[in-house]
Design an enzyme around this catalytic site. Structure first.
Site, PDB file in Angstrom:
ATOM      1  N   THR A 186       0.771  -1.167   0.084  1.00 40.04           N
ATOM      2  CA  THR A 186      -0.226   0.093  -0.005  1.00 40.04           C
ATOM      3  C   THR A 186       0.724   1.226  -0.139  1.00 40.04           C
ATOM      4  O   THR A 186       1.635   1.191   0.759  1.00 40.04           O
ATOM      5  CB  THR A 186      -0.958  -0.088   1.299  1.00 40.04           C
ATOM      6  OG1 THR A 186      -1.993  -0.921   1.208  1.00 40.04           O
ATOM      7  CG2 THR A 186      -1.711   1.396   1.580  1.00 40.04           C
ATOM      8  N   SER A 394      -0.297 -14.291   7.248  1.00 38.09           N
ATOM      9  CA  SER A 394      -1.449 -13.943   6.840  1.00 38.09           C
ATOM     10  C   SER A 394      -2.576 -13.591   7.938  1.00 38.09           C
ATOM     11  O   SER A 394      -3.679 -13.205   7.804  1.00 38.09           O
ATOM     12  CB  SER A 394      -2.242 -15.297   5.997  1.00 38.09           C
ATOM     13  OG  SER A 394      -2.711 -16.168   6.772  1.00 38.09           O
TER      14      SER A 394
END
Lengths: 394, 394
Positions: A186, A394
């Site tokens: 990001t 994750s």
């Protein structure tokens, strides 16, 4: 040095406790005016985080007084509850500052699919407001609080004298560990200026700037679900630059920050500048550069310091003719300035190319089809990239 | 077991000396008829090797009597001299067999940009002709001689009974160490059948078969400069199957060989089957599957046995709405059958997914937009991939 360098801005970065590491994770940038012009560009991904959904609406009127950003969670794929978290954060900032929530933009970065610890986030807001400072320390604290896998905070500043003699300043901060970074890489960026700018000009300048900077840093070709670039103008300098002067200044800040993202790409051992020359159009040149930048074979060869022009040519050949007209028999390729391929065939011996000496690598691909030129930045594909991205939880 | 299983074919594989390793590098497959129908599909890359340029012309009349293939050099980006080498090879084969050069197809695989040792190649042709055999040994020798980084020869055979009671056989061989292989992962494939087939039917069956098999094995999305799939029909069975029966048989052979390519992908630790369901069209499903298959972040996560559905969703979101209509808030994702993402958000805990137990990994992405479905195969991104592709000599 950063978002607080232009007059009219305060910033803060504090630890709200969103990150397990206990490092700063909440940043706030406030525009104290007198003007509150704002523009923003967002990811083109169709799957977007709640902060992007909120901020897209909030910036539509061309006005924003604050941006609140957090690391430690992207607030993406979190459903209506996640949107409520983003909204509540804006409301909390607005309450503390005595402004309207619709004038507060939100940006988040971190893992997808996990709700933020909203209690910690909301409790952090008054702390951040209390820490707001107009000096370099405030700006640097904000730049530090948005870091995820970044190894250094990224800031930039330019002071520009206009032809009529006035002076205005543009500052910026960004996070994102390059295109080869772990997770979704990001990119969050806040740019501030004390120039007086109409909302339409802010939007035009920001779009023009990102098109030739952040949009030309490419890895796997996918923008993340959260990419956000915000420009806020306070008008505190009383200088109203022409659009082209403003655009140049904002572009310089974006280019500076984009190169810092590339240089901090985790797992990369080489930065690669891919220049495509003599294309029929800029779009054609960009399509060819992107095709080359997306090849794992090309990137792994660069990691191995191998000027493998055959892999480059093979990627160039994947671009459809209607996108980029050229004659494959006329293609030239230089690596680090050595013309290893001329007219579609071998030329200078690859042994002449020294890729091990420096981090920077340059490809120049001459299409002999027109006069448009584009440069795109990427990185090599390394063991560390695979390690970072396979080991990341994750 | 292979290209010699159908009646009417002989094959050979010998060592011409093109490879430094001294392993077999020259293969020949001959169709002894009575019919000599042929069709071929080639790479869509605009930069193509001399063998592709030659063979595209030679197969235009729907007739071919032989295919000569070499490993040890791709003969790509080698200029007019390289084209002459391809032409001379076809001429030599034609002379030795007493046929016309225009009925000889050529395929090459290996490094780009380097001329073949034409003297060795031409000297090898009579040796290969002398070694031609109609038995399994001949077919296996040919399949072995086209190997580059493949660890095993790849062959397949199917015998089909037609509704009217006749029987025909389709055989095939292929090379290519999957999509994650070193170098350019050239795929060469020869399919033979003793069915009696019109040229237009051969072309139609081959295109239909490759579209749903080899075209659905994807790595970096780029076909190599040399990919070639040839179908030759001898008519020796005296059986003329309907087009759909022929297509099914050729598709079965292509699917078998494609899966063997994936399974032999060097550097890969997982094969990934990406199934996209309930898309508006097959093209939409394929676009979504390709977007996911091209993500290094997704592939590295699979290497780390991490069912990171956020990375999958982020890739799905990069597909433009005009290409694949869907509502991001309705997306479901299963990994190895566990529904980790439902309606665009977290569902079953990722800990329920066991990826370490087997080489095969399945993603199922439900778009909830229509009823079209596609499966695409790829591999994970591993340290060995980076090693192979950075260490490979230019």
């Amino acid at each position: 040095m950063t978002v607080t360098s232009p007059q009219g801005f305060r910033a803060a970065g504090i630890t709200a406790g969103l990150k397990a590491s206990g490092t700063p994770d909440l940043a706030l940038v406030v525009n104290d005016g007198p003007e509150h012009t704002a523009a923003a560009v967002f990811t083109s991904n169709r799957v977007v985080g709640a902060p992007v959904m909120w901020s897209r609406q909030a910036v539509k009127d061309g006005v924003a007084r604050a941006v609140v950003l957090n690391s430690g969670g992207a607030n993406v794929c979190t459903g209506p509850g996640g949107f409520q978290d983003a909204h509540a954060t804006a409301e909390k900032v607005a309450d503390e500052l005595g402004i309207g929530a619709i004038d507060v933009l939100v940006g988040s970065t971190g893992l997808i699919g996990v709700r933020l610890a909203a209690d910690k986030l909301l409790a952090g807001v008054p702390v951040a407001v209390g820490a707001l400072a107009a000096d370099d320390a405030g700006g640097l604290a904000a730049a530090t609080a948005i870091m995820t896998t970044d190894t250094v905070p990224k800031t930039a500043v330019r002071t520009v004298e206009t032809p009529s003699g006035g002076t205005f300043t543009v500052g910026g901060m960004a996070k994102g560990a390059g295109m080869l970074a772990p997770a979704l890489a990001t990119m969050l960026c806040v740019i501030t200026t004390d120039a007086s700018v109409a909302a339409a000009d802010a939007d035009a300048a920001l779009r023009a700037a990102t098109r030739v900077t952040f949009d030309r840093v490419d890895s796997d070709g996918a923008m993340s679900t959260s990419d956000t670039v915000v420009l806020m103008a306070s008008g505190a300098s009383n200088v109203t630059p022409d659009l082209d002067v403003l655009t140049d200044a904002v572009t310089a800040i974006c280019a500076d920050l984009a190169r810092q993202l590339v240089a901090d790409a985790e797992g990369a051992s080489h930065d690669i500048a891919i220049t495509v020359t003599n294309a029929t159009t800029e779009d054609a040149a960009l399509a060819v550069a992107r095709a080359v930048s997306r090849s794992n074979l090309v990137k792994a060869a660069v990691f191995g310091n191998d000027p493998n022009w055959g892999r480059i040519l093979s990627q160039v050949g994947t671009v459809p003719e209607e996108v980029a007209p050229f004659d494959p028999a006329e293609l030239d390729v230089s690596v680090n300035g050595v013309l290893v391929c001329k007219a579609g065939g071998a030329y200078e011996p690859p042994e002449k190319v020294d890729m091990a000496a420096a981090r920077d690598v340059t490809f120049t691909i001459d299409l002999h089809a027109g006069d448009a030129e584009v440069t795109l930045w990427t990185n090599d594909l390394t063991h560390d990239y695979v390690h970072e991205n396979s080991a990341y939880s994750s």
